[in-house]
Enzyme design. Structure first.
Site, PDB file in Angstrom:
ATOM      1  N   SER A  89       0.850  -1.184   0.000  1.00 15.97           N
ATOM      2  CA  SER A  89       0.000   0.000   0.000  1.00 15.97           C
ATOM      3  C   SER A  89       0.884   1.230   0.000  1.00 15.97           C
ATOM      4  CB  SER A  89      -0.901   0.032   1.235  1.00 15.97           C
ATOM      5  OG  SER A  89      -1.562   1.285   1.349  1.00 15.97           O
TER       6      SER A  89
ATOM      7  N   TYR B 267      -2.035  -0.418  10.207  1.00 15.73           N
ATOM      8  CA  TYR B 267      -2.098  -0.855   8.814  1.00 15.73           C
ATOM      9  C   TYR B 267      -0.847  -0.404   8.060  1.00 15.73           C
ATOM     10  CZ  TYR B 267      -3.719  -1.197   3.972  1.00 15.73           C
ATOM     11  OH  TYR B 267      -3.830  -1.493   2.632  1.00 15.73           O
TER      12      TYR B 267
END
Length: 246
Positions: free
Chosen positions: A141, A155
């Site tokens: 990501s 995350y």
């Protein structure tokens, strides 16, 4: 052009969203594709039927990426069925958001189990069935390097861990003729991060291209990294993010 003819790919979390787009693209390129799913059995079987109707080969295996034994068994099952694993795509992931003082330890553990440990477990299992010319692609990501909103620390940490992993493993696997890279999506229109929400719209002001990406746009980068033209690319973090990190 079918650059992946006679190749066998294994995609974790391949029944929906970015994973399903990757499965479709690799199959379109000629690969036989095994995919895992956890709860979306109907979607997984429909995807297999779609690929087979187009003349390809596919296999859906129910497996929890957070369960090391189940993931290893799924990879071994695919290799037994198709003879080898040429391409591994570690796509399965979870997203838990929240302020650190309220963040549940079980969500922290689940994030690490699926977003980090499963990547290591998967590649270790796949390497037993992978020879020279193998390709490993992790879906990371852009939040690994830029987090412009609150609540995503855990995350982001899990995705940044993959950057160090591929840089180290590029050195380990290079002499074996195997490449390993990360694809870093920005906001992509999936059920995990739909575009048509207030939060989705707020992200566009942070981007050079003010829109969410499409799963197919991530899949195209994965197909490149899985194919012969990327043979000199390894240990890289490749953003497909509409300028989110620019």
């Amino acid at each position: 052009m079918q650059n992946l003819q006679n190749k066998v790919a294994f995609v974790t979390g391949g029944s929906r969203g970015i994973g399903a787009a990757i499965v479709r693209r690799l199959a379109l390129e000629g690969a036989t594709v095994a995919l895992t799913y956890q709860s979306s059995a109907d979607a997984a079987q429909a995807l297999v039927s779609e690929i087979e109707a187009g003349g390809g080969r596919a296999l859906a295996i129910r497996s929890d990426a957070g369960d090391p034994a189940a993931l290893q068994e799924a990879i071994d099952q695919a290799a037994d069925r198709f003879g080898r694993i040429n391409i591994l795509v570690n796509n399965a992931g979870v997203l838990h958001l929240g302020p650190v003082d309220e963040f549940a330890l079980e969500n922290f553990d689940n994030t690490i189990a699926v977003n980090v440990r499963a990547v290591f477990v998967g590649l270790k299992a796949a390497l037993r069935h992978m020879g020279e010319g193998g390709r490993i692609v992790n879906i990371g990501s852009v939040n690994a390097f830029r987090v412009p909103f609150a609540g995503a620390a855990v995350y982001a940490m899990s995705k940044s861990a993959l950057s160090g992993l591929v840089k180290g493993l590029a050195r380990d696997l290079g002499p074996r003729g195997i490449t390993i890279n990360n694809v870093l999506p920005g906001p992509v229109d999936t059920d995990m991060n739909p575009e048509n929400t207030d939060f989705g719209a707020s992200l566009h002001g942070l981007m050079a291209l003010p829109r969410h990406g499409r799963p197919e746009e991530i899949a195209s980068m994965v197909a490149y990294l899985a194919g012969p033209e990327s043979a000199f690319v390894t240990g890289a973090d490749l953003a497909v993010d509409g300028g989110f990190g620019a």
